[in-house]
Motif scaffolding. Structure first.
Motif, short mmCIF file in Angstrom:
data_model
loop_
_atom_site.label_atom_id
_atom_site.label_comp_id
_atom_site.label_asym_id
_atom_site.label_seq_id
_atom_site.Cartn_x
_atom_site.Cartn_y
_atom_site.Cartn_z
N LYS A 128 -154.75 -61.63 6.40
CA LYS A 128 -153.74 -62.12 7.34
C LYS A 128 -152.35 -61.64 6.92
CE LYS A 128 -154.20 -66.43 8.91
NZ LYS A 128 -154.45 -67.89 8.93
N LEU A 129 -152.09 -61.69 5.62
CA LEU A 129 -150.79 -61.26 5.12
C LEU A 129 -150.59 -59.75 5.37
CD1 LEU A 129 -148.47 -62.77 3.81
CD2 LEU A 129 -149.30 -62.02 1.58
N ARG A 130 -151.63 -58.97 5.17
CA ARG A 130 -151.54 -57.53 5.44
C ARG A 130 -151.22 -57.28 6.92
NH1 ARG A 130 -152.78 -52.65 3.49
NH2 ARG A 130 -153.82 -53.38 1.58
N THR A 131 -151.88 -58.02 7.80
CA THR A 131 -151.63 -57.88 9.24
C THR A 131 -150.18 -58.17 9.57
OG1 THR A 131 -153.91 -58.50 9.77
CG2 THR A 131 -152.29 -58.71 11.53
N ILE A 132 -149.64 -59.23 8.98
CA ILE A 132 -148.23 -59.60 9.22
C ILE A 132 -147.30 -58.53 8.69
CG2 ILE A 132 -146.42 -61.28 8.68
CD1 ILE A 132 -148.66 -63.42 8.65
N PHE A 133 -147.59 -58.01 7.50
CA PHE A 133 -146.76 -56.95 6.92
C PHE A 133 -146.74 -55.71 7.81
CE2 PHE A 133 -146.96 -58.25 2.14
CZ PHE A 133 -146.22 -59.37 2.45
N ASN B 173 -143.75 -53.01 9.69
CA ASN B 173 -143.76 -51.56 9.81
C ASN B 173 -143.62 -51.15 11.28
OD1 ASN B 173 -144.02 -48.92 8.70
ND2 ASN B 173 -146.11 -48.83 9.42
N ASP B 174 -144.28 -51.91 12.14
CA ASP B 174 -144.17 -51.70 13.59
C ASP B 174 -142.74 -51.92 14.09
OD1 ASP B 174 -146.49 -50.78 14.60
OD2 ASP B 174 -146.93 -52.54 15.82
N LEU B 175 -142.11 -52.98 13.56
CA LEU B 175 -140.73 -53.27 13.94
C LEU B 175 -139.83 -52.08 13.62
CD1 LEU B 175 -139.88 -56.96 12.90
CD2 LEU B 175 -139.76 -55.98 15.18
N LYS C 178 -138.71 -70.09 12.17
CA LYS C 178 -139.74 -70.92 11.56
C LYS C 178 -141.15 -70.49 11.95
CE LYS C 178 -140.46 -75.78 10.40
NZ LYS C 178 -141.93 -75.76 10.44
N PHE C 179 -141.34 -69.98 13.16
CA PHE C 179 -142.65 -69.55 13.62
C PHE C 179 -143.23 -68.50 12.67
CE2 PHE C 179 -144.89 -66.14 15.89
CZ PHE C 179 -146.03 -66.82 16.29
N ILE C 180 -142.43 -67.49 12.34
CA ILE C 180 -142.88 -66.43 11.44
C ILE C 180 -143.06 -66.97 10.03
CG2 ILE C 180 -142.30 -64.20 10.42
CD1 ILE C 180 -143.03 -63.99 13.34
#
Length: 221
Positions: A97-102, A106-108, A144-146
């Motif tokens: 999950k953490l990798r997906t968020i990271f 990169n996408d940003l 807070k959501f993130i």
């Protein structure tokens, strides 16, 4: 619905759309030139709205800046929601999950550098203006959501033993250290990627991917 109720609803919709146009225009200008150099008249011109109309909604540029930051974060959270929610995401290990968020960060960088620049300019502006903390409740709520998603991922990883929090540190200390490191890099690169010719030696995307791997490897059991 009565005619009066319908009129009031339509009036509210117009008001909401006008606010969005103001904030969207402010975001475009702020992210390009910084907040200090933009006047309310510039925002009015870009939004194609009278200056007096802007003052009906926001009394100062500080209020516009803060509300633009809230709007910008909420917009990104809405876009990220499908990626970091749902059954497929929740079934991942904490580490996955953490990798997906990271990867979202990169996408940003690849697709939304204006947002990263805006947040940098916003933080600098707030520091110089000495805006009181009482004005930041809505802004903190928009972030807070993130924050909750990342903390939940870290906690799940600690529980399922796919993440190891360094001894003597808490999950929140791990969260802030990781996110400040990653966010600082993507912000800096969004501002200065092509500033010096030497920066072309290594692509910004590779630097971000390398930092992500370093951060993830540092918390593996």
């Amino acid at each position: 619905m009565t005619a009066i109720e319908k009129y009031n609803e339509e009036k509210q919709d117009v008001k909401s759309q006008r606010k969005i146009r103001i904030l969207s225009s402010a975001f475009d200008l702020f992210s390009e030139k910084g907040i200090d150099f933009i006047a309310i008249t510039d925002i009015a011109k870009k939004a194609e709205i009278g200056v007096a109309s802007i003052y009906r909604y926001y009394e100062t540029k500080d209020q516009i800046a803060i509300n633009t930051a809230v709007w910008a974060w909420n917009e990104r959270s809405t876009r990220l929601l499908p990626v970091i929610s749902g059954e497929a995401f929740e079934n991942k290990t904490g580490f996955e999950k953490l990798r997906t968020i990271f990867e979202v960060f990169n996408d940003l960088f690849e697709k939304d550098r204006a947002f990263l620049r805006f947040i940098y300019f916003f933080d600098s502006y707030v520091f110089r203006q000495d805006i009181t903390k009482e004005n930041f409740d809505d802004y903190e709520e928009s972030i807070k959501f993130i924050q909750d998603k990342i903390l939940d991922s870290i906690d799940k990883g600690i529980e399922d033993k796919t993440i190891k929090c360094p001894e003597g540190f808490t999950d929140r200390e791990l969260y802030y250290t990781i996110m400040h490191s990653l966010f600082s890099m993507v912000q800096k690169l969004s501002l200065s990627e092509n500033l010096l010719s030497m920066n072309a030696e290594v692509s910004a995307q590779k630097q971000i991917k390398l930092l992500i791997e370093m951060l993830l490897n540092s918390i593996k059991p």
